[in-house]
Design a protein around this motif. Structure first.
Motif, PDB file in Angstrom:
ATOM      1  N   LEU A  50      32.898  58.002  35.136  1.00 10.29           N
ATOM      2  CA  LEU A  50      34.108  57.293  35.548  1.00 10.29           C
ATOM      3  C   LEU A  50      33.947  55.823  35.179  1.00 10.29           C
ATOM      4  CD1 LEU A  50      36.831  57.652  37.116  1.00 10.29           C
ATOM      5  CD2 LEU A  50      35.608  56.792  39.128  1.00 10.29           C
ATOM      6  N   ILE A  51      34.813  55.348  34.301  1.00 10.48           N
ATOM      7  CA  ILE A  51      34.808  53.955  33.866  1.00 10.48           C
ATOM      8  C   ILE A  51      35.899  53.220  34.643  1.00 10.48           C
ATOM      9  CG2 ILE A  51      34.995  52.375  31.915  1.00 10.48           C
ATOM     10  CD1 ILE A  51      32.645  54.368  31.722  1.00 10.48           C
ATOM     11  N   VAL A  52      35.488  52.272  35.468  1.00 13.19           N
ATOM     12  CA  VAL A  52      36.426  51.518  36.308  1.00 13.19           C
ATOM     13  C   VAL A  52      36.631  50.156  35.650  1.00 13.19           C
ATOM     14  CG1 VAL A  52      36.850  50.580  38.598  1.00 13.19           C
ATOM     15  CG2 VAL A  52      35.611  52.749  38.351  1.00 13.19           C
ATOM     16  N   TRP A  53      37.801  49.951  35.086  1.00 13.96           N
ATOM     17  CA  TRP A  53      38.095  48.848  34.167  1.00 13.96           C
ATOM     18  C   TRP A  53      39.039  47.850  34.816  1.00 13.96           C
ATOM     19  CZ3 TRP A  53      41.639  49.968  29.378  1.00 13.96           C
ATOM     20  CH2 TRP A  53      41.528  48.945  28.436  1.00 13.96           C
ATOM     21  N   ARG A  54      38.602  46.612  34.937  1.00 16.02           N
ATOM     22  CA  ARG A  54      39.494  45.589  35.474  1.00 16.02           C
ATOM     23  C   ARG A  54      40.489  45.148  34.394  1.00 16.02           C
ATOM     24  NH1 ARG A  54      38.574  39.241  37.082  1.00 16.02           N
ATOM     25  NH2 ARG A  54      40.610  39.003  38.077  1.00 16.02           N
ATOM     26  N   HIS A  55      41.686  44.797  34.820  1.00 18.64           N
ATOM     27  CA  HIS A  55      42.746  44.354  33.908  1.00 18.64           C
ATOM     28  C   HIS A  55      42.393  43.046  33.201  1.00 18.64           C
ATOM     29  CE1 HIS A  55      43.862  41.051  36.591  1.00 18.64           C
ATOM     30  NE2 HIS A  55      43.687  41.909  37.588  1.00 18.64           N
ATOM     31  N   GLY A  56      43.160  42.722  32.178  1.00 17.80           N
ATOM     32  CA  GLY A  56      42.994  41.476  31.446  1.00 17.80           C
ATOM     33  C   GLY A  56      43.537  40.275  32.204  1.00 17.80           C
ATOM     34  N   ASN A  99      45.470  34.346  37.232  1.00 12.99           N
ATOM     35  CA  ASN A  99      44.018  34.264  37.112  1.00 12.99           C
ATOM     36  C   ASN A  99      43.629  32.870  36.635  1.00 12.99           C
ATOM     37  OD1 ASN A  99      43.539  37.611  35.802  1.00 12.99           O
ATOM     38  ND2 ASN A  99      43.127  36.892  37.868  1.00 12.99           N
ATOM     39  N   ALA A 100      44.291  32.420  35.591  1.00 11.85           N
ATOM     40  CA  ALA A 100      43.956  31.136  34.992  1.00 11.85           C
ATOM     41  C   ALA A 100      44.170  29.980  35.969  1.00 11.85           C
ATOM     42  CB  ALA A 100      44.791  30.921  33.733  1.00 11.85           C
ATOM     43  N   ALA A 101      45.160  30.125  36.845  1.00 13.72           N
ATOM     44  CA  ALA A 101      45.462  29.073  37.826  1.00 13.72           C
ATOM     45  C   ALA A 101      44.674  29.224  39.125  1.00 13.72           C
ATOM     46  CB  ALA A 101      46.958  29.075  38.126  1.00 13.72           C
ATOM     47  N   VAL A 120      52.099  40.558  38.635  1.00 12.52           N
ATOM     48  CA  VAL A 120      51.947  39.517  37.624  1.00 12.52           C
ATOM     49  C   VAL A 120      51.544  40.164  36.294  1.00 12.52           C
ATOM     50  CG1 VAL A 120      50.759  37.363  37.057  1.00 12.52           C
ATOM     51  CG2 VAL A 120      51.178  37.975  39.459  1.00 12.52           C
ATOM     52  N   PRO A 121      52.225  39.838  35.187  1.00 14.55           N
ATOM     53  CA  PRO A 121      51.893  40.464  33.908  1.00 14.55           C
ATOM     54  C   PRO A 121      50.681  39.827  33.230  1.00 14.55           C
ATOM     55  CG  PRO A 121      53.690  38.921  33.587  1.00 14.55           C
ATOM     56  CD  PRO A 121      53.403  38.944  35.077  1.00 14.55           C
ATOM     57  N   LEU A 122      50.144  40.507  32.249  1.00  8.83           N
ATOM     58  CA  LEU A 122      49.105  39.931  31.401  1.00  8.83           C
ATOM     59  C   LEU A 122      49.674  38.735  30.634  1.00  8.83           C
ATOM     60  CD1 LEU A 122      47.546  43.128  29.754  1.00  8.83           C
ATOM     61  CD2 LEU A 122      46.619  41.828  31.685  1.00  8.83           C
ATOM     62  N   ASN A 123      48.825  37.754  30.364  1.00  6.25           N
ATOM     63  CA  ASN A 123      49.213  36.697  29.439  1.00  6.25           C
ATOM     64  C   ASN A 123      48.689  37.053  28.042  1.00  6.25           C
ATOM     65  OD1 ASN A 123      46.453  36.081  29.558  1.00  6.25           O
ATOM     66  ND2 ASN A 123      46.748  34.372  30.975  1.00  6.25           N
ATOM     67  N   ASP A 124      48.847  36.141  27.087  1.00  5.16           N
ATOM     68  CA  ASP A 124      48.416  36.438  25.715  1.00  5.16           C
ATOM     69  C   ASP A 124      46.916  36.705  25.647  1.00  5.16           C
ATOM     70  OD1 ASP A 124      50.989  36.173  24.794  1.00  5.16           O
ATOM     71  OD2 ASP A 124      50.737  34.121  24.065  1.00  5.16           O
ATOM     72  N   LEU A 125      46.141  35.913  26.387  1.00 11.54           N
ATOM     73  CA  LEU A 125      44.694  36.141  26.414  1.00 11.54           C
ATOM     74  C   LEU A 125      44.386  37.518  26.989  1.00 11.54           C
ATOM     75  CD1 LEU A 125      41.693  35.370  26.302  1.00 11.54           C
ATOM     76  CD2 LEU A 125      42.002  34.154  28.478  1.00 11.54           C
ATOM     77  N   GLY A 126      45.054  37.891  28.068  1.00  9.24           N
ATOM     78  CA  GLY A 126      44.827  39.195  28.685  1.00  9.24           C
ATOM     79  C   GLY A 126      45.132  40.348  27.757  1.00  9.24           C
ATOM     80  N   GLU A 162      36.834  35.493  24.253  1.00 10.62           N
ATOM     81  CA  GLU A 162      37.238  34.193  24.783  1.00 10.62           C
ATOM     82  C   GLU A 162      37.760  34.336  26.214  1.00 10.62           C
ATOM     83  OE1 GLU A 162      40.997  32.767  23.114  1.00 10.62           O
ATOM     84  OE2 GLU A 162      41.262  34.718  22.147  1.00 10.62           O
ATOM     85  N   GLY A 163      37.441  33.355  27.029  1.00 11.94           N
ATOM     86  CA  GLY A 163      38.083  33.238  28.332  1.00 11.94           C
ATOM     87  C   GLY A 163      37.793  34.330  29.322  1.00 11.94           C
ATOM     88  N   ASN A 164      36.627  34.980  29.266  1.00 13.13           N
ATOM     89  CA  ASN A 164      36.397  36.083  30.191  1.00 13.13           C
ATOM     90  C   ASN A 164      36.177  35.622  31.625  1.00 13.13           C
ATOM     91  OD1 ASN A 164      36.623  38.755  29.272  1.00 13.13           O
ATOM     92  ND2 ASN A 164      34.920  38.420  27.878  1.00 13.13           N
ATOM     93  N   ARG A 165      35.761  34.373  31.808  1.00 13.52           N
ATOM     94  CA  ARG A 165      35.596  33.887  33.171  1.00 13.52           C
ATOM     95  C   ARG A 165      36.796  33.028  33.525  1.00 13.52           C
ATOM     96  NH1 ARG A 165      32.185  34.020  37.117  1.00 13.52           N
ATOM     97  NH2 ARG A 165      32.099  32.376  38.650  1.00 13.52           N
ATOM     98  N   SER A 166      37.443  33.361  34.610  1.00 15.43           N
ATOM     99  CA  SER A 166      38.642  32.641  35.025  1.00 15.43           C
ATOM    100  C   SER A 166      38.407  31.990  36.371  1.00 15.43           C
ATOM    101  CB  SER A 166      39.828  33.611  35.126  1.00 15.43           C
ATOM    102  OG  SER A 166      39.645  34.478  36.198  1.00 15.43           O
TER     103      SER A 166
END
Length: 215
Positions: free
Chosen positions: A5-11, A16-18, A27-33, A203-207
């Protein structure tokens, strides 16, 4: 026979950024997500998943859709995989919560089950998410199932599934955007944690939200 079972967090998202607590706000994904989801999907597709299940919130559903696009597998949606409901905190930054709800955020920082302010309890969160994990795994015994969900939901669902006490859960770092956990299920040992916070360097994996562990 081993089920993975792969438990995957969203982009990533703009909240997140704020550093805003999202909870069950849609809340939708942004371009980075979206880029993170596409990059991660290429790696997860190599695992040959037999099923994909996602939270019905857009940021998780759209992350799962990136894997569907690569594999041709349609994702099903399960609202039990939604993020923790953060009640009066949703949409606020940590600084805003500390100013408006100091007692509640103090209980949250201490890892208490009940924090008030209409925030979902950890016990309720863990129960509903772990049930969804078990039902997802049952879709493909002996195969690979990918579940797209949220940071706090993933961590607490894992803990409830493995029977971990709260003190042990708090030793886990926040799950990064588009990173995942691998759990295995086999007769005898049952559920086991195989990997945590695995992901594709990008890029940007830590928010900002990850630093407070409240996606």
């Amino acid at each position: 026979m081993t089920t993975r079972l792969i438990v995957w967090r969203h982009g990533n998202t703009d909240w997140n950024a704020a550093g805003r607590f999202q909870g069950q706000a849609d809340v939708p994904l942004n371009d980075l997500g979206r880029r993170q989801a596409e990059r991660s999907a290429q790696t997860l597709a190599a695992l040959r998943p037999a099923a994909i299940v996602a939270s019905d919130l857009r940021r998780a559903a759209d992350t799962a859709a990136a894997l569907s696009a690569v594999t041709g597998l349609a994702a099903t949606h399960d609202e039990r995989l939604r993020e923790r409901f953060f009640g009066e905190w949703q949409g606020l930054t940590r600084a805003e919560i500390e100013a408006r709800h100091p007692a509640g955020i103090a209980r949250w920082r201490a890892g208490e089950d009940v924090v008030g302010d209409d925030v979902e309890t950890l016990d309720d969160l863990g129960k509903r998410v772990s049930e969804a994990f078990q039902d997802a795994a049952a879709l493909a015994p002996g195969g690979v199932v990918v579940v797209a969900t949220h940071g706090a939901a993933a961590r607490q669902g894992l803990a409830h599934l493995l029977g971990w006490p709260g003190e042990q859960v708090r030793t886990l770092r926040a799950l990064r955007n588009c990173h995942w956990i691998e759990l295995t299920l086999e007769e005898g040992p049952g559920w086991q944690l195989s990997a945590y916070n695995v992901g594709v360097p990008a890029e940007g994996n830590r928010s900002a939200s990850e630093s407070v562990q409240a996606p």
